[in-house]
Every structure is written in structure tokens, then in C-alpha cells.
Design a protein around this motif. Structure first.
Motif, PDB file in Angstrom:
ATOM      1  N   TRP A   1       0.733  14.667  -2.960  1.00 40.91           N
ATOM      2  CA  TRP A   1       0.446  16.143  -2.844  1.00 40.91           C
ATOM      3  C   TRP A   1      -0.930  16.348  -4.111  1.00 40.91           C
ATOM      4  CZ3 TRP A   1       0.568  19.740  -0.706  1.00 40.91           C
ATOM      5  CH2 TRP A   1       0.338  21.146  -0.841  1.00 40.91           C
ATOM      6  N   ASP A   2      -1.357  15.490  -4.651  1.00 37.56           N
ATOM      7  CA  ASP A   2      -2.432  15.617  -5.740  1.00 37.56           C
ATOM      8  C   ASP A   2      -4.093  15.994  -4.477  1.00 37.56           C
ATOM      9  OD1 ASP A   2      -3.890  15.269  -8.075  1.00 37.56           O
ATOM     10  OD2 ASP A   2      -4.350  13.217  -7.597  1.00 37.56           O
TER      11      ASP A   2
ATOM     12  N   THR B   1       0.944  -1.593   0.177  1.00 40.57           N
ATOM     13  CA  THR B   1       0.376   0.227  -0.287  1.00 40.57           C
ATOM     14  C   THR B   1       0.487   1.587  -0.273  1.00 40.57           C
ATOM     15  OG1 THR B   1       0.060   0.028   3.183  1.00 40.57           O
ATOM     16  CG2 THR B   1      -1.576  -1.505   1.343  1.00 40.57           C
ATOM     17  N   PHE B   2      -0.195   2.261  -0.660  1.00 39.11           N
ATOM     18  CA  PHE B   2       0.672   3.493   0.085  1.00 39.11           C
ATOM     19  C   PHE B   2       1.724   3.706   1.193  1.00 39.11           C
ATOM     20  CE2 PHE B   2       1.862   8.259   0.313  1.00 39.11           C
ATOM     21  CZ  PHE B   2       1.937   8.457  -0.362  1.00 39.11           C
ATOM     22  N   PHE B   3       0.636   3.514   1.721  1.00 32.61           N
ATOM     23  CA  PHE B   3       1.388   3.458   3.391  1.00 32.61           C
ATOM     24  C   PHE B   3       2.379   3.225   3.694  1.00 32.61           C
ATOM     25  CE2 PHE B   3       0.629   1.154   7.767  1.00 32.61           C
ATOM     26  CZ  PHE B   3       1.080   2.394   8.578  1.00 32.61           C
ATOM     27  N   GLU B   4       2.355   1.533   3.208  1.00 34.77           N
ATOM     28  CA  GLU B   4       3.687   0.699   4.064  1.00 34.77           C
ATOM     29  C   GLU B   4       4.818   1.250   2.910  1.00 34.77           C
ATOM     30  OE1 GLU B   4       0.841  -3.907   4.186  1.00 34.77           O
ATOM     31  OE2 GLU B   4       1.834  -2.826   1.597  1.00 34.77           O
ATOM     32  N   GLU B   5       4.749   1.372   1.177  1.00 38.51           N
ATOM     33  CA  GLU B   5       5.835   2.546   0.444  1.00 38.51           C
ATOM     34  C   GLU B   5       6.358   3.838   1.110  1.00 38.51           C
ATOM     35  OE1 GLU B   5       4.082   3.343  -3.079  1.00 38.51           O
ATOM     36  OE2 GLU B   5       3.872   1.134  -3.975  1.00 38.51           O
ATOM     37  N   VAL B   6       5.672   4.651   2.022  1.00 42.68           N
ATOM     38  CA  VAL B   6       6.342   5.735   2.731  1.00 42.68           C
ATOM     39  C   VAL B   6       6.561   5.331   3.738  1.00 42.68           C
ATOM     40  CG1 VAL B   6       5.369   7.686   0.956  1.00 42.68           C
ATOM     41  CG2 VAL B   6       4.286   6.849   3.778  1.00 42.68           C
TER      42      VAL B   6
ATOM     43  N   ALA C   1       9.654  18.212   3.337  1.00 45.00           N
ATOM     44  CA  ALA C   1      10.939  17.771   4.055  1.00 45.00           C
ATOM     45  C   ALA C   1      10.590  16.242   4.085  1.00 45.00           C
ATOM     46  CB  ALA C   1      10.356  18.292   5.866  1.00 45.00           C
ATOM     47  N   ALA C   2       9.698  15.761   3.828  1.00 49.28           N
ATOM     48  CA  ALA C   2       9.378  14.763   3.833  1.00 49.28           C
ATOM     49  C   ALA C   2      10.467  13.763   2.839  1.00 49.28           C
ATOM     50  CB  ALA C   2       7.970  13.821   3.331  1.00 49.28           C
ATOM     51  N   ASN C   3      10.626  13.838   1.818  1.00 50.77           N
ATOM     52  CA  ASN C   3      12.067  14.196   0.793  1.00 50.77           C
ATOM     53  C   ASN C   3      10.872  12.692   0.372  1.00 50.77           C
ATOM     54  OD1 ASN C   3      13.896  15.953   0.793  1.00 50.77           O
ATOM     55  ND2 ASN C   3      14.154  15.012   2.705  1.00 50.77           N
ATOM     56  N   LEU C   4      10.129  12.436  -0.023  1.00 53.51           N
ATOM     57  CA  LEU C   4       9.614  11.293  -0.595  1.00 53.51           C
ATOM     58  C   LEU C   4      10.491  10.856  -2.217  1.00 53.51           C
ATOM     59  CD1 LEU C   4       6.218  11.331   0.017  1.00 53.51           C
ATOM     60  CD2 LEU C   4       7.403  10.014   0.998  1.00 53.51           C
ATOM     61  N   PRO C   5      10.041   9.835  -2.803  1.00 47.54           N
ATOM     62  CA  PRO C   5      10.630   9.533  -4.515  1.00 47.54           C
ATOM     63  C   PRO C   5       9.543  10.920  -4.914  1.00 47.54           C
ATOM     64  CG  PRO C   5      10.937   7.539  -2.961  1.00 47.54           C
ATOM     65  CD  PRO C   5       9.860   8.796  -2.684  1.00 47.54           C
ATOM     66  N   PRO C   6       9.796  10.952  -6.103  1.00 46.87           N
ATOM     67  CA  PRO C   6       9.355  12.144  -6.564  1.00 46.87           C
ATOM     68  C   PRO C   6       7.426  11.183  -7.293  1.00 46.87           C
ATOM     69  CG  PRO C   6      10.481  11.964  -7.833  1.00 46.87           C
ATOM     70  CD  PRO C   6      11.063  11.054  -7.103  1.00 46.87           C
ATOM     71  N   LEU C   7       7.135  10.279  -7.336  1.00 45.12           N
ATOM     72  CA  LEU C   7       6.193   9.293  -7.416  1.00 45.12           C
ATOM     73  C   LEU C   7       5.067   9.242  -6.286  1.00 45.12           C
ATOM     74  CD1 LEU C   7       4.587   7.613  -9.521  1.00 45.12           C
ATOM     75  CD2 LEU C   7       5.894   5.599  -8.609  1.00 45.12           C
ATOM     76  N   GLN C   8       5.869   8.981  -5.225  1.00 44.20           N
ATOM     77  CA  GLN C   8       4.991   9.378  -3.944  1.00 44.20           C
ATOM     78  C   GLN C   8       4.385  10.407  -3.330  1.00 44.20           C
ATOM     79  OE1 GLN C   8       7.604   7.026  -4.127  1.00 44.20           O
ATOM     80  NE2 GLN C   8       6.448   4.725  -3.718  1.00 44.20           N
TER      81      GLN C   8
END
Length: 135
Positions: free
Chosen positions: A119-120, A13-18, A107-114
Motif C-alpha cells: 500500500w505504501d 522477493t516480495f513477489f515470492e512472498e505474496v 481483498a487480497a488479505n495480505l499479512p499486515p507487513l506485506q
């Protein structure tokens, strides 16, 4: 995606990915650092201590992004728009909210896709909460 209508997630899940709960706790904490000093947003929070609001937003985001369902277990259906009706959420409030959230997301410095996915959602959610065009 889920394995069937109500089944488990078909992949991470996105939850797990981040990074799960720690990611959302930091994101929301960083967001509320800005809200705490905002003269338009801070008065919308009934508690002097923003801790309870911070906790609620963490639970909501965790659940929305595929983590634990604690928000619904404790508070019922999110009903975001309905829960915000008592507050005048005009374009200025929306833009301030987005400004503080952008600082937290950056500040979270996520990879661009996430980052783009997160943000969307934040932008769409903020625009959906506008319930007044009065100053």
C-alpha cells in the motif's frame, strides 16, 4: 536485497512472498473491476477492452516486486510518469485510482507487513503520477 549489484535476490522477493503471478493477476483484475465502471478513469484507457491494460499492469508489478522482467523485455523501461503524460491525472483521478486499488489490496488479505509495504508503494506511485491540478 541482492547478492551484489545485479545478482540474484538474497532472500525471497516480495513477489515470492505474496504468491507470485497468481497474486498479481488477482490484485490487478480486482482493481480493473472498479476502473471499468469509473466515469473518470475508464476514458483514460484507449482500448474498450481493459484486458491489455490489465496485462501490462500485471507485468509491471511482477517486475517491480522481483518477479519476471517481462515488462521491460516487451515494453522497455517503465517510464511511468512519462507514459501517463497524455492523460490528465489530477487529484480526483489519483484518489479514484487509489480507491479502486484499496479495494483490490484489501481483498487480497495480505499479512499486515506485506499489505503495508504494498500500500505504501501504491500511494507513492499514485501521488507521483499527478500531472494536473485542473478539474
Amino acid at each position: 536485497m541482492r547478492e551484489g549489484e545485479n545478482g540474484p535476490a538474497a532472500g525471497p522477493t516480495f513477489f515470492e512472498e505474496v504468491g507470485g503471478t497468481p497474486f498479481f493477476e488477482k490484485l490487478v483484475h480486482d482493481f480493473y473491476v472498479g476502473v471499468a465502471t469509473d466515469p473518470v478513469l475508464k476514458p483514460m484507457y484507449p482500448e474498450d477492452d481493459l484486458g491489455p491494460a490489465e496485462h501490462r499492469l500485471v507485468m509491471f508489478l511482477e517486475q517491480f516486486w522481483g518477479g519476471p522482467g517481462t515488462y521491460s523485455e516487451q515494453r522497455g523501461h517503465p517510464r511511468l510518469r512519462q507514459r501517463h503524460i497524455p492523460f490528465k491525472v489530477n487529484p480526483d483521478a489519483r484518489d479514484r485510482w487509489l480507491g479502486h486499488m484499496k479495494v483490490a489490496v484489501d481483498a487480497a488479505n495480505l499479512p499486515p507487513l506485506q499489505r503495508g509495504i504494498l500500500w505504501d508503494y501504491m500511494e507513492r506511485a499514485a501521488f507521483a503520477m499527478v500531472n494536473s491540478f485542473e478539474e
